[in-house]
Motif scaffolding. Structure first.
Motif, PDB file in Angstrom:
ATOM      1  N   GLY A 290       2.126   4.141  -4.256  1.00 55.46           N
ATOM      2  CA  GLY A 290       3.206   4.372  -3.697  1.00 55.46           C
ATOM      3  C   GLY A 290       4.351   3.212  -3.798  1.00 55.46           C
ATOM      4  O   GLY A 290       3.894   2.227  -4.236  1.00 55.46           O
ATOM      5  N   THR A 291       5.424   3.516  -3.595  1.00 49.58           N
ATOM      6  CA  THR A 291       6.453   2.514  -3.936  1.00 49.58           C
ATOM      7  C   THR A 291       6.457   1.202  -3.085  1.00 49.58           C
ATOM      8  O   THR A 291       6.457  -0.097  -3.522  1.00 49.58           O
ATOM      9  CB  THR A 291       7.866   3.239  -3.931  1.00 49.58           C
ATOM     10  OG1 THR A 291       8.149   4.135  -4.534  1.00 49.58           O
ATOM     11  CG2 THR A 291       9.057   2.269  -3.968  1.00 49.58           C
ATOM     12  N   PRO A 292       6.328   1.394  -1.784  1.00 45.76           N
ATOM     13  CA  PRO A 292       6.093   0.120  -0.885  1.00 45.76           C
ATOM     14  C   PRO A 292       4.802  -0.614  -1.377  1.00 45.76           C
ATOM     15  O   PRO A 292       5.215  -2.071  -1.160  1.00 45.76           O
ATOM     16  CB  PRO A 292       5.951   0.794   0.614  1.00 45.76           C
ATOM     17  CG  PRO A 292       6.500   2.032   0.614  1.00 45.76           C
ATOM     18  CD  PRO A 292       6.168   2.791  -0.820  1.00 45.76           C
ATOM     19  N   TYR A 293       3.645  -0.153  -1.572  1.00 47.68           N
ATOM     20  CA  TYR A 293       2.735  -0.922  -2.099  1.00 47.68           C
ATOM     21  C   TYR A 293       3.049  -1.779  -3.242  1.00 47.68           C
ATOM     22  O   TYR A 293       2.705  -2.716  -3.699  1.00 47.68           O
ATOM     23  CB  TYR A 293       1.559   0.168  -2.147  1.00 47.68           C
ATOM     24  CG  TYR A 293       0.154  -0.595  -2.632  1.00 47.68           C
ATOM     25  CD1 TYR A 293      -0.547  -1.501  -1.960  1.00 47.68           C
ATOM     26  CD2 TYR A 293      -0.166  -0.494  -4.093  1.00 47.68           C
ATOM     27  CE1 TYR A 293      -1.618  -2.209  -2.245  1.00 47.68           C
ATOM     28  CE2 TYR A 293      -1.346  -1.520  -4.468  1.00 47.68           C
ATOM     29  CZ  TYR A 293      -1.843  -2.124  -3.369  1.00 47.68           C
ATOM     30  OH  TYR A 293      -3.040  -2.877  -3.770  1.00 47.68           O
ATOM     31  N   LEU A 294       3.776  -0.968  -4.278  1.00 46.99           N
ATOM     32  CA  LEU A 294       4.227  -1.499  -5.704  1.00 46.99           C
ATOM     33  C   LEU A 294       5.024  -2.856  -5.250  1.00 46.99           C
ATOM     34  O   LEU A 294       4.797  -3.766  -5.861  1.00 46.99           O
ATOM     35  CB  LEU A 294       4.745  -0.642  -6.357  1.00 46.99           C
ATOM     36  CG  LEU A 294       5.510  -0.886  -7.894  1.00 46.99           C
ATOM     37  CD1 LEU A 294       4.540  -1.523  -8.600  1.00 46.99           C
ATOM     38  CD2 LEU A 294       6.335   0.234  -8.331  1.00 46.99           C
ATOM     39  N   ALA A 295       6.034  -2.606  -4.365  1.00 44.85           N
ATOM     40  CA  ALA A 295       6.748  -3.793  -4.033  1.00 44.85           C
ATOM     41  C   ALA A 295       6.166  -4.897  -3.465  1.00 44.85           C
ATOM     42  O   ALA A 295       6.241  -6.139  -4.197  1.00 44.85           O
ATOM     43  CB  ALA A 295       7.890  -3.373  -2.978  1.00 44.85           C
ATOM     44  N   LYS A 296       5.257  -4.574  -2.604  1.00 47.75           N
ATOM     45  CA  LYS A 296       4.168  -5.692  -2.127  1.00 47.75           C
ATOM     46  C   LYS A 296       3.559  -6.480  -3.256  1.00 47.75           C
ATOM     47  O   LYS A 296       3.283  -7.658  -3.119  1.00 47.75           O
ATOM     48  CB  LYS A 296       3.582  -5.255  -0.887  1.00 47.75           C
ATOM     49  CG  LYS A 296       4.492  -4.674   0.198  1.00 47.75           C
ATOM     50  CD  LYS A 296       3.412  -4.234   1.232  1.00 47.75           C
ATOM     51  CE  LYS A 296       4.388  -3.841   2.608  1.00 47.75           C
ATOM     52  NZ  LYS A 296       3.573  -3.242   3.675  1.00 47.75           N
ATOM     53  N   THR A 297       2.965  -5.621  -3.856  1.00 46.70           N
ATOM     54  CA  THR A 297       1.990  -6.171  -5.164  1.00 46.70           C
ATOM     55  C   THR A 297       2.757  -6.860  -6.076  1.00 46.70           C
ATOM     56  O   THR A 297       2.517  -7.882  -6.372  1.00 46.70           O
ATOM     57  CB  THR A 297       1.470  -4.942  -5.798  1.00 46.70           C
ATOM     58  OG1 THR A 297       0.703  -4.068  -4.633  1.00 46.70           O
ATOM     59  CG2 THR A 297       0.467  -5.402  -7.002  1.00 46.70           C
TER      60      THR A 297
END
Length: 562
Positions: A290-297
């Protein structure tokens, strides 16, 4: 508490790198390879949707064919509501939570992201033209928001295989070379974007990433369009790395469809729908996609990557600071009277040029002839030896001379050599002097061009301090010499024409050579007469000897009568 302080300090690294990136984009140097995330993907693979989801705003140009035609350096800067540092200068926008700023328009604040899209399109057309070509010069965009994490990504043109429209035939090679120039940076993280409805093993982005990062230590894969896979299939094997393993991981996202974009579906709603889809379709993998996990990663990877690269970057920056401080000090104090300084530089250059010609330069060459000495050598050695080597009667055979004499006398046989023939043959030989004379002019012109560079050492200080002025002086002098070259050649041609117009037979050299020929002719005549005289007396003594011996009787008085 200490862990939170440590994370906060690491968060501050990204803005520092952003400032460095702004500096190097402004001065146009790539001497330092900064840590950054480079987005690579095929055309229409969903790169723009991923970036817009990270920002939370629709701001990138969209359309058919290649849309991203310039590298776009996107700096996401987290700006909390309590932090008013960046908003105090914005009159009437104190309560705005999101705004953007372009590096090429630092004085303008964009609060409407539709204007941001239009500015990107306008700047893209300005840099890359309107014929769907690409440009390597980047567009730098900063977005301040309360909904983003500190991040720096570079959006590159999508990979294409076939040129479309007015694109050049080698558009594929141009895009591949542009992408490789960014991802070969050892300090960059490669974000390889591939769509889930295509085979992962045929991903062009992963192919280029593997070419630049064979070990895969700095490659992260993103699989887009999970909801568009064929019915009855899923991306579990792909997301778990069983199809193509990627060391930094593979993250799946769900993009907004074209219909969602046309219906103005907000990115916030799209992220909520994405989370629901992942929870329903991939419940065991939903927390790692998902996008939120991608941003944090991406934020975590970039922070740790900057931390690993920081010692080397710090050393490199310190070395560059020292170098540029030395150069800055060499420029001297600020110029107050520009006209006087300019006149002094021009005068000094002119003096150095004259000194090089006259041989009074302080830096006299010991390895080769230069300046006035070389010009002297050209005149006296090169040109002089060429004139001496020219045979005056070369190319004139006896038959040519005889034919010219007969043609000049017409129907009458020649008794003396006609002057017309003499002038005709002499003028023909004089014309042979024109080519070596023009070559001499060319050699002198080349040397005077070399003097321009040679006398630059005399004004080394001014050349370093005012390089543009020095370039202008060199250009002006070069153009002046170039303009005078045809005039000089014309003067040499006129001198030859003057010699051809009148043959001066009264010239002392002409008389000297004539006298030599006459003396040589008289000497040959005397020798011939002497030979005849020597032959005649040989008979007389033999007759006298015969008479003396009584062999013959001398003729008597009547002999004459007989």
């Amino acid at each position: 508490m200490s862990r939170e302080i440590k994370i906060e300090r690491m968060e501050a690294l990204i803005p520092i790198i952003n400032k460095l990136q702004d500096v190097f984009n402004t001065i146009g140097t790539d001497s330092i390879q900064l840590p950054q995330i480079v987005v690579v993907g095929a055309q229409s693979s969903g790169k723009s949707s991923v970036l817009e989801a990270l920002v939370g705003r629709s701001f990138l140009p969209r359309g058919t064919g290649i849309v991203t035609r310039c590298p776009t350096i996107l700096q996401l800067i987290y700006s909390p509501k309590e932090d008013r540092e960046h908003r105090t200068s914005l009159e009437g926008t104190m309560d705005v939570d999101e705004w953007a700023r372009f590096l090429h328009k630092p004085d303008r604040i964009f609060t409407n992201f539709d204007d941001v899209r239009e500015e990107i399109e306008r700047e893209t057309d300005h840099k890359a033209g309107t014929n769907k070509g690409i440009c390597s010069e980047p567009i730098s965009l900063k977005i301040y928001s309360t909904k983003v994490v500190n991040l720096t990504v570079v959006d590159l043109p999508g990979i294409v295989k076939v040129p479309a429209g007015d694109q050049p035939e080698d558009i594929e090679d141009q895009i591949n070379n542009l992408i490789l120039s960014y991802i070969r940076n050892p300090n960059s993280i490669v974000l390889a974007v591939s769509s889930a409805n295509n085979d992962m093993a045929t991903s062009e982005s992963l192919k280029l990433a593997k070419e630049a990062d064979p070990e895969g230590r700095r490659t992260l894969a993103v699989v887009t369009k999970l909801d568009l896979m064929d019915a009855g299939t899923d991306a579990v094997d792909v997301l778990c790395g069983r199809v193509v393993p990627v060391k930094l991981g593979i993250i799946g996202v769900v993009n907004r469809s074209q219909l969602d974009i046309q219906n103005k579906k907000s990115i916030e709603d799209a992220i909520n729908d994405e989370a629901a889809y992942l929870q329903r379709k991939y419940p065991t993998l939903a927390s790692r996609n998902g996008t939120p996990y991608l941003a944090k990663t991406l934020n975590r990877l970039l922070m740790h990557h900057i931390r690993d690269c920081l010692p080397e970057l710090k050393t490199r920056v310190n070395v560059m600071i020292s170098q540029f401080q030395t150069v800055l000090q060499s420029y001297g104090e600020d110029v107050k009277d520009k006209s006087q300084t300019l006149l002094q530089i021009i005068t000094k250059f002119a003096s150095a040029y004259n000194a090089t010609i006259n041989g009074t330069s302080r830096n006299i060459e010991t390895t080769e002839l230069c300046g006035g000495a070389r010009i002297c050598y050209i005149f006296h050695e090169t040109f002089g030896s060429t004139l001496i080597s020219i045979d005056p009667v070369s190319g004139l055979s006896k038959l040519d001379i005889l034919t010219a004499i007969r043609n000049a006398t017409g129907p009458r046989p020649a008794l003396f050599v006609p002057e017309v023939t003499f002038e005709l043959l002499v003028k023909r030989q004089i014309r042979r002097l024109e080519e070596p004379s023009l070559r001499c002019v060319e050699l002198v012109h080349e040397e005077m061009q070399r003097i321009i560079q040679h006398c630059g050492t005399e004004v080394q200080q001014e050349m370093l301090r005012f390089p543009k002025v020095h370039e202008s002086i060199i250009e002006v002098v070069t153009q002046l010499l170039r303009r005078r070259l045809p005039k000089t050649n014309e003067m040499v041609e006129n001198l030859v024409c003057i010699e051809l117009a009148y043959i001066n037979t009264k010239h002392p050299d002409f008389h000297r050579e004539t006298d030599s020929l006459l003396r040589a002719s008289d000497h040959s005549v005397v020798n011939e007469q002497e030979k005849k005289r020597q032959q005649r007396p040989q008979m007389v003594p033999s007759s006298l000897h015969a008479i003396t011996n009584g062999e013959l009787e001398p003729p008597g008085p009547g002999a004459a009568k007989v």
